[in-house]
Motif scaffolding. Sequence first.
Motif, short mmCIF file in Angstrom:
data_model
loop_
_atom_site.label_atom_id
_atom_site.label_comp_id
_atom_site.label_asym_id
_atom_site.label_seq_id
_atom_site.Cartn_x
_atom_site.Cartn_y
_atom_site.Cartn_z
N LEU A 41 17.60 -22.94 33.74
CA LEU A 41 18.10 -24.32 33.70
C LEU A 41 19.61 -24.38 33.53
CD1 LEU A 41 15.36 -26.01 31.47
CD2 LEU A 41 15.78 -26.45 33.89
N HIS A 42 20.18 -23.35 32.95
CA HIS A 42 21.63 -23.34 32.67
C HIS A 42 22.21 -22.06 33.27
CE1 HIS A 42 21.26 -26.76 29.88
NE2 HIS A 42 20.10 -26.22 29.59
N PRO A 43 22.53 -22.08 34.57
CA PRO A 43 22.93 -20.86 35.30
C PRO A 43 24.18 -20.18 34.77
CG PRO A 43 22.38 -22.65 36.82
CD PRO A 43 22.43 -23.26 35.45
N THR A 44 25.02 -20.89 34.01
CA THR A 44 26.25 -20.26 33.50
C THR A 44 25.99 -19.50 32.20
OG1 THR A 44 26.89 -22.25 32.25
CG2 THR A 44 27.67 -22.06 34.54
N LEU A 45 24.80 -19.62 31.64
CA LEU A 45 24.53 -19.02 30.32
C LEU A 45 24.67 -17.50 30.35
CD1 LEU A 45 21.59 -20.07 27.98
CD2 LEU A 45 22.34 -17.71 28.15
N ILE A 46 23.96 -16.84 31.25
CA ILE A 46 23.99 -15.37 31.29
C ILE A 46 25.38 -14.85 31.64
CG2 ILE A 46 23.05 -13.31 32.40
CD1 ILE A 46 21.12 -14.66 30.46
N PRO A 47 26.06 -15.41 32.66
CA PRO A 47 27.44 -14.95 32.92
C PRO A 47 28.36 -15.13 31.73
CG PRO A 47 26.60 -16.17 34.81
CD PRO A 47 25.59 -16.34 33.71
N THR A 48 28.19 -16.22 30.98
CA THR A 48 29.02 -16.43 29.80
C THR A 48 28.76 -15.35 28.75
OG1 THR A 48 29.04 -18.83 30.14
CG2 THR A 48 29.55 -18.05 27.93
N LEU A 49 27.49 -14.98 28.57
CA LEU A 49 27.16 -13.90 27.64
C LEU A 49 27.73 -12.57 28.12
CD1 LEU A 49 23.43 -14.57 26.67
CD2 LEU A 49 25.37 -14.48 25.09
N LYS A 50 27.58 -12.29 29.41
CA LYS A 50 28.04 -11.01 29.95
C LYS A 50 29.55 -10.84 29.81
CE LYS A 50 24.28 -10.05 33.18
NZ LYS A 50 23.88 -9.89 34.61
N ALA A 51 30.27 -11.95 29.81
CA ALA A 51 31.72 -11.88 29.65
C ALA A 51 32.11 -11.35 28.28
CB ALA A 51 32.34 -13.26 29.88
N ARG A 52 31.18 -11.43 27.33
CA ARG A 52 31.44 -10.92 25.98
C ARG A 52 31.04 -9.46 25.84
NH1 ARG A 52 35.24 -12.77 24.00
NH2 ARG A 52 34.60 -11.90 21.99
N LYS A 53 30.68 -8.82 26.94
CA LYS A 53 30.28 -7.40 26.96
C LYS A 53 29.20 -7.12 25.91
CE LYS A 53 34.85 -5.95 28.58
NZ LYS A 53 36.07 -5.15 28.31
N PRO A 54 28.04 -7.74 26.12
CA PRO A 54 26.97 -7.56 25.14
C PRO A 54 26.38 -6.15 25.19
CG PRO A 54 26.13 -8.72 27.05
CD PRO A 54 27.62 -8.56 27.25
N HIS A 55 25.79 -5.74 24.06
CA HIS A 55 25.06 -4.48 24.03
C HIS A 55 23.90 -4.54 25.02
CE1 HIS A 55 22.84 -1.04 22.47
NE2 HIS A 55 21.79 -1.81 22.36
N THR A 56 23.15 -5.62 24.96
CA THR A 56 22.04 -5.83 25.89
C THR A 56 21.62 -7.28 25.86
OG1 THR A 56 19.89 -4.96 26.60
CG2 THR A 56 20.18 -5.35 24.25
N ILE A 57 20.97 -7.71 26.94
CA ILE A 57 20.41 -9.07 27.02
C ILE A 57 18.94 -8.92 27.39
CG2 ILE A 57 20.46 -11.30 28.19
CD1 ILE A 57 23.41 -10.78 28.84
N VAL A 58 18.07 -9.50 26.59
CA VAL A 58 16.64 -9.49 26.87
C VAL A 58 16.20 -10.93 27.09
CG1 VAL A 58 14.32 -9.03 25.98
CG2 VAL A 58 16.17 -7.40 25.55
N GLN A 59 15.54 -11.17 28.22
CA GLN A 59 15.00 -12.50 28.50
C GLN A 59 13.49 -12.48 28.25
OE1 GLN A 59 16.37 -14.70 31.96
NE2 GLN A 59 18.01 -13.20 32.30
N LEU A 60 13.02 -13.45 27.48
CA LEU A 60 11.60 -13.59 27.18
C LEU A 60 11.12 -14.95 27.65
CD1 LEU A 60 11.30 -12.32 23.48
CD2 LEU A 60 10.70 -11.06 25.56
N ALA A 61 9.85 -15.05 27.98
CA ALA A 61 9.24 -16.36 28.23
C ALA A 61 9.03 -17.03 26.89
CB ALA A 61 7.92 -16.19 28.97
N GLY A 62 9.48 -18.27 26.76
CA GLY A 62 9.27 -19.00 25.53
C GLY A 62 7.81 -19.37 25.35
#
Length: 356
Positions: A41-62
Motif C-alpha cells: 500500500l505504501h511503495p516508498t516504505l521499503i526504499p526508505t528503509l533500505k536507504a538506512r542500510k538495514p541489517h535485514t528486512i523481513v516481510q510477514l503477512a499480518g
Amino acid sequence: MIQLSPGAYRHATDRWGSFKRLCATLPEGSFAVVDRRVARLHPTLIPTLKARKPHTIVQLAGGESAKTFEALEQLMAAGLSMPRSGTLIAIGGGTIGDVSTVAAHLLKRGVRLVQVPTTLLAAVDSSLGGKGAVDMTVRGRVVKNPVGVFHYADEAWLCPEFYESLSDTQIREGALEAWKMVASLDEELFRAYTRRAPALERMVKDARRLKESVCAQDPYEHEGLRRVLNFGHTFGHVLESVSHFELSHGDAVGLGMLCALDVGRAMGITPEDVAWRVEDALQQGPGVLGRERTADLLEGAALKDVMALLAADKKTGSAGELRMVLLTDVGRAEVRDVSADVWRALWPAWSRGVRP
C-alpha cells in the motif's frame, strides 16, 4: 545515570511525523519487520528503509498467522547475526507488533525496539504497554496470547500517512479500543466523546495517554492494576477464537464489552442506566457490531469448547472462576470473579442475539 536494559519499562516516547522523516533517525544495521500488505500500500516504505542500510528486512503477512511460533522462528533466524546494540523496528498492525516484541526480547537477550503502528487499533492500544505474545492451539482451538513477554519500546512513531489507507472497518476497530479505555477510565472524556466524536489524531493521543497512565503504575502487571485494560477482552477473545479469527480483534472487543455489561448487570455490579449509556454510546460512536453477530458466532460453537477457551484464558483465577473487568460506573471499573453459572445463564440470550 542508570542505563536501562533494552525492553525495561520507560515512559512512552511518541513521535509524530512522516515515516521518511522519522526513519532518518534509525541507526544503520537495524532489523525491520514489515507487514507485507502495508509495504504494498505504501511503495516508498521499503526504499526508505533500505536507504538506512538495514541489517535485514523481513516481510510477514499480518493477522493471526504472524503470531505463531513458526513466524517467531523466522524472525529469530533472520536476526541471529544482528548486533546486540541493534534496533528492531516493527512496522504493521498489532499482530506484527506482538511477534516483533517477543523477538526483540529474545534476540541477544534483548534489543532496542521501535514500534510503528500502521493501524488505528495498534496505535491506540497494542503498540503501547510493552506486551508481546504469540498464540497456541489447544484442543483444536487457537488460544490468544498464552505465551508472551514484557519488552517496552524505546519509541513509537505515529505516522498519519499510514492511517489514510485504512478502511472504515479498520477505523471502527481502533475506535472501539479507544472508547473501551474512555468508558472504563475517564467519565469526563466519555461525556465529551458522546457530545462530539473526536478527530482521529485526538482519539489516538487520548487513548495512549489513558493507557500510559495505567501502565506507569503497574508496568509488569505485578499489582493487577493493568487488568482494567482488559474490559471486553474475556469474551472478546472467545468470539475471535470461535470465528477462526475471521472476526477482527477490535470488533471482538466491542462485542465482548456488551457481554461484560450483561455480566455486570446480572451480578448487580453495573447499574442498569450505566449499561444502557455505554452500549448506546458504543453504537452511536465507534459503531459496535450488533448483538446478532454474537449469535451468529455462537451458533457454531459448542459450550464445552467455549469453556475450554475460558479455562485457558490467562485471566482465569486459581479456582477456575473468570476474572472479568466490570463497570461500576462510567469511567470506573473493577476486576471481579465471575462464576460459570452467571455467564451460562446469559448464554441463551447471547445465542439469540438479544440483550438479557
